[in-house]
Scaffold this motif. Structure first.
Motif, PDB file in Angstrom:
ATOM      1  N   GLU A  79       3.259   5.940  -2.542  1.00 57.12           N
ATOM      2  CA  GLU A  79       4.437   6.738  -2.904  1.00 57.12           C
ATOM      3  C   GLU A  79       4.476   7.000  -4.411  1.00 57.12           C
ATOM      4  OE1 GLU A  79       7.092   8.267  -1.328  1.00 57.12           O
ATOM      5  OE2 GLU A  79       5.605   8.050   0.286  1.00 57.12           O
ATOM      6  N   TYR A  80       4.209   5.941  -5.164  1.00 56.45           N
ATOM      7  CA  TYR A  80       4.246   6.056  -6.620  1.00 56.45           C
ATOM      8  C   TYR A  80       3.227   7.088  -7.105  1.00 56.45           C
ATOM      9  CZ  TYR A  80       4.313   4.748 -11.553  1.00 56.45           C
ATOM     10  OH  TYR A  80       4.432   4.781 -12.910  1.00 56.45           O
ATOM     11  N   LEU A  81       2.006   6.968  -6.592  1.00 57.00           N
ATOM     12  CA  LEU A  81       0.941   7.866  -7.040  1.00 57.00           C
ATOM     13  C   LEU A  81       1.187   9.299  -6.595  1.00 57.00           C
ATOM     14  CD1 LEU A  81      -2.153   5.558  -6.399  1.00 57.00           C
ATOM     15  CD2 LEU A  81      -1.033   6.037  -8.588  1.00 57.00           C
ATOM     16  N   LYS A  82       1.798   9.429  -5.417  1.00 59.25           N
ATOM     17  CA  LYS A  82       2.091  10.777  -4.931  1.00 59.25           C
ATOM     18  C   LYS A  82       3.117  11.451  -5.844  1.00 59.25           C
ATOM     19  CE  LYS A  82       4.049  11.990  -0.892  1.00 59.25           C
ATOM     20  NZ  LYS A  82       4.439  11.701   0.494  1.00 59.25           N
ATOM     21  N   SER A  83       4.139  10.674  -6.174  1.00 60.86           N
ATOM     22  CA  SER A  83       5.182  11.186  -7.053  1.00 60.86           C
ATOM     23  C   SER A  83       4.607  11.524  -8.432  1.00 60.86           C
ATOM     24  CB  SER A  83       6.283  10.142  -7.138  1.00 60.86           C
ATOM     25  OG  SER A  83       7.178  10.448  -8.142  1.00 60.86           O
ATOM     26  N   ARG A 128       0.821  -1.201   0.000  1.00 60.63           N
ATOM     27  CA  ARG A 128       0.000   0.000   0.000  1.00 60.63           C
ATOM     28  C   ARG A 128       0.866   1.266   0.000  1.00 60.63           C
ATOM     29  NH1 ARG A 128      -5.447   0.598   0.590  1.00 60.63           N
ATOM     30  NH2 ARG A 128      -5.771  -1.639   0.728  1.00 60.63           N
ATOM     31  N   GLU A 129       1.944   1.207   0.798  1.00 62.51           N
ATOM     32  CA  GLU A 129       2.852   2.365   0.854  1.00 62.51           C
ATOM     33  C   GLU A 129       3.555   2.587  -0.489  1.00 62.51           C
ATOM     34  OE1 GLU A 129       4.293   2.546   5.529  1.00 62.51           O
ATOM     35  OE2 GLU A 129       5.134   1.048   4.170  1.00 62.51           O
ATOM     36  N   LEU A 130       3.995   1.470  -1.080  1.00 61.40           N
ATOM     37  CA  LEU A 130       4.663   1.573  -2.388  1.00 61.40           C
ATOM     38  C   LEU A 130       3.747   2.248  -3.414  1.00 61.40           C
ATOM     39  CD1 LEU A 130       6.478  -1.854  -3.023  1.00 61.40           C
ATOM     40  CD2 LEU A 130       7.505   0.427  -3.075  1.00 61.40           C
ATOM     41  N   ILE A 131       2.514   1.790  -3.438  1.00 56.56           N
ATOM     42  CA  ILE A 131       1.542   2.345  -4.387  1.00 56.56           C
ATOM     43  C   ILE A 131       1.298   3.822  -4.087  1.00 56.56           C
ATOM     44  CG2 ILE A 131      -0.864   2.224  -5.174  1.00 56.56           C
ATOM     45  CD1 ILE A 131      -0.707  -0.843  -4.521  1.00 56.56           C
ATOM     46  N   GLU A 168      -4.524   3.871 -10.050  1.00 57.53           N
ATOM     47  CA  GLU A 168      -4.682   3.192  -8.754  1.00 57.53           C
ATOM     48  C   GLU A 168      -5.635   2.001  -8.896  1.00 57.53           C
ATOM     49  OE1 GLU A 168      -6.597   5.553  -5.771  1.00 57.53           O
ATOM     50  OE2 GLU A 168      -5.543   4.507  -4.152  1.00 57.53           O
ATOM     51  N   SER A 169      -6.760   2.248  -9.550  1.00 51.92           N
ATOM     52  CA  SER A 169      -7.750   1.197  -9.743  1.00 51.92           C
ATOM     53  C   SER A 169      -7.152   0.031 -10.535  1.00 51.92           C
ATOM     54  CB  SER A 169      -8.976   1.811 -10.432  1.00 51.92           C
ATOM     55  OG  SER A 169      -9.667   0.874 -11.193  1.00 51.92           O
ATOM     56  N   ASP A 217       6.502  -5.169  -9.751  1.00 51.42           N
ATOM     57  CA  ASP A 217       6.366  -5.570 -11.161  1.00 51.42           C
ATOM     58  C   ASP A 217       5.392  -4.628 -11.880  1.00 51.42           C
ATOM     59  OD1 ASP A 217       7.973  -7.781 -10.802  1.00 51.42           O
ATOM     60  OD2 ASP A 217       6.287  -9.157 -10.436  1.00 51.42           O
ATOM     61  N   ILE A 218       4.271  -4.417 -11.234  1.00 53.75           N
ATOM     62  CA  ILE A 218       3.233  -3.590 -11.867  1.00 53.75           C
ATOM     63  C   ILE A 218       3.734  -2.158 -12.046  1.00 53.75           C
ATOM     64  CG2 ILE A 218       0.871  -2.722 -11.669  1.00 53.75           C
ATOM     65  CD1 ILE A 218       0.237  -5.187  -9.962  1.00 53.75           C
ATOM     66  N   LEU A 219       4.361  -1.621 -10.992  1.00 53.55           N
ATOM     67  CA  LEU A 219       4.866  -0.245 -11.094  1.00 53.55           C
ATOM     68  C   LEU A 219       5.934  -0.142 -12.182  1.00 53.55           C
ATOM     69  CD1 LEU A 219       5.010   0.826  -7.332  1.00 53.55           C
ATOM     70  CD2 LEU A 219       3.177   1.144  -9.009  1.00 53.55           C
ATOM     71  N   ASP A 220       6.753  -1.193 -12.325  1.00 48.30           N
ATOM     72  CA  ASP A 220       7.736  -1.211 -13.415  1.00 48.30           C
ATOM     73  C   ASP A 220       7.049  -1.127 -14.770  1.00 48.30           C
ATOM     74  OD1 ASP A 220       9.877  -1.299 -11.783  1.00 48.30           O
ATOM     75  OD2 ASP A 220      10.303  -3.444 -12.042  1.00 48.30           O
ATOM     76  N   ASP A 221       5.909  -1.805 -14.903  1.00 48.93           N
ATOM     77  CA  ASP A 221       5.185  -1.777 -16.169  1.00 48.93           C
ATOM     78  C   ASP A 221       4.624  -0.387 -16.479  1.00 48.93           C
ATOM     79  OD1 ASP A 221       5.723  -4.370 -16.847  1.00 48.93           O
ATOM     80  OD2 ASP A 221       3.873  -5.190 -15.999  1.00 48.93           O
ATOM     81  N   PHE A 222       4.362   0.372 -15.439  1.00 48.01           N
ATOM     82  CA  PHE A 222       3.919   1.755 -15.670  1.00 48.01           C
ATOM     83  C   PHE A 222       5.103   2.660 -16.001  1.00 48.01           C
ATOM     84  CE2 PHE A 222      -0.133   0.608 -13.661  1.00 48.01           C
ATOM     85  CZ  PHE A 222      -1.015   1.343 -14.431  1.00 48.01           C
TER      86      PHE A 222
END
Lengths: 125, 182
Positions: free
Chosen positions: B10-14, B5-8, B35-36, B53-58
């Motif tokens: 942080e990513y979205l905040k950035s 949850r924190e990783l997500i 996010e969804s 993995d998912i964040l890498d794909d983004f």
């Protein structure tokens, strides 16, 4: 990476750039899909397998160009999802662009096979 | 170790920071959609996939955001306040212009005056240097400082006049260049 692999990878990227817009419009013909569904659909096909980082900006661009549109829907018990669909403009351009694609594919196929036979004859005379 | 949850988060905040050029509603919608998607994929693929993995794909947030934002920068009319920036630039140009003029012509004039005054005030005009050369003084002083030597003598007259003229000329040239830039 060898020069050959480099070239092939670059060619793939360039080729995808040109075709993905058509692919996405074609996938959305007759169905409304949200991002993950679209992505899963494309993953069924080797040459159009893309990542989120490519898909979402592309959807954003197509939306700005007016060929697709999107709206949020919430199924019961599920989180809200943004569904994409073809617009009227999208419906209009898809057949013409598809025809261009098919013509181009046929032309290239012919060239790969060595070009028109009468051209070859004319050259050898 | 950050939780999923924190990783997500942080990513979205950035991502949100890099999307700041979009209007708030549009940026929020982009973030909400991503996010969804992330949570949908986690549910769908379960143990087969990790959040990173998912964040890498983004891709990294900056690149992803620029794909959304770049079209605003390209070919858009200049933002509000652009005229004010131009005006400030002009102001700087003007003060630079007049600053150069005042400084250049003052130095030139001082040198010419020095050269012209030397014949009348021979003893108090000159170039002095301290014995070990740590410091030197050019100009007009009432009493020669003890232990210093005057360097130029009467040579001061032509040197000051020529130097003054050269600096005057250079200042004029510099000003005409600056004027074209304004």
């Amino acid at each position: 990476m060898t020069d050959q692999e480099k070239f092939e990878a670059k060619w793939d990227v360039q080729h995808r750039k040109g075709t993905l817009e058509l692919v996405i419009m074609a996938v959305l013909k007759g169905r409304d899909l949200y991002g993950l569904q679209l992505l899963n659909f494309l993953h069924e096909f080797e040459t159009v397998t893309i990542t989120e980082g490519t898909l979402y900006p592309l959807l954003d661009r197509l939306k700005r160009e007016g060929v697709i549109d999107a709206d949020w829907r919430q199924e019961e018990g599920a989180r809200p999802r943004k569904y994409y669909r073809l617009t009227e403009l999208g419906e209009k351009v898809l057949p013409t662009v598809s025809a261009r694609w098919r013509k181009s594919a046929a032309d290239i196929e012919c060239i790969l096979e060595g070009g028109p036979s009468d051209f070859n004859k004319a050259q050898s005379n | 170790m950050m939780s999923d949850r924190e990783l997500i988060h942080e990513y979205l905040k950035s991502l949100g920071r890099y999307l700041s050029r979009l209007d708030k509603a549009t940026a929020d919608e982009v973030i909400r959609e991503i996010e969804s998607h992330i949570y949908d994929r986690l549910e769908e693929q379960g143990a087969e996939v990790t959040v990173s993995d998912i964040l890498d794909d983004f891709g990294n947030p900056r690149d992803l955001a620029s794909a959304y934002v770049d079209h605003i920068v390209d070919g858009a009319p200049p933002p509000k306040g652009f005229k004010a920036i131009e005006a400030v630039k002009k102001g700087v140009g003007k003060s630079l212009y007049y600053g150069t003029a005042v400084f250049g012509y003052l130095v030139a004039a001082a040198l010419v005056l020095l050269g012209l005054a030397k014949p009348f005030l021979a003893d108090s005009i000159g170039v002095w240097t301290a014995p070990h050369g740590e410091a030197f003084v050019v100009g007009m002083i009432s009493n020669q400082p003890p232990g210093t030597a005057e360097l130029l003598g009467w040579w001061l007259v032509p040197i000051a006049l020529v130097l003054g003229a050269v600096i005057g000329r250079l200042t004029g040239k510099l000003l005409s260049i600056l004027k074209r830039q304004m």
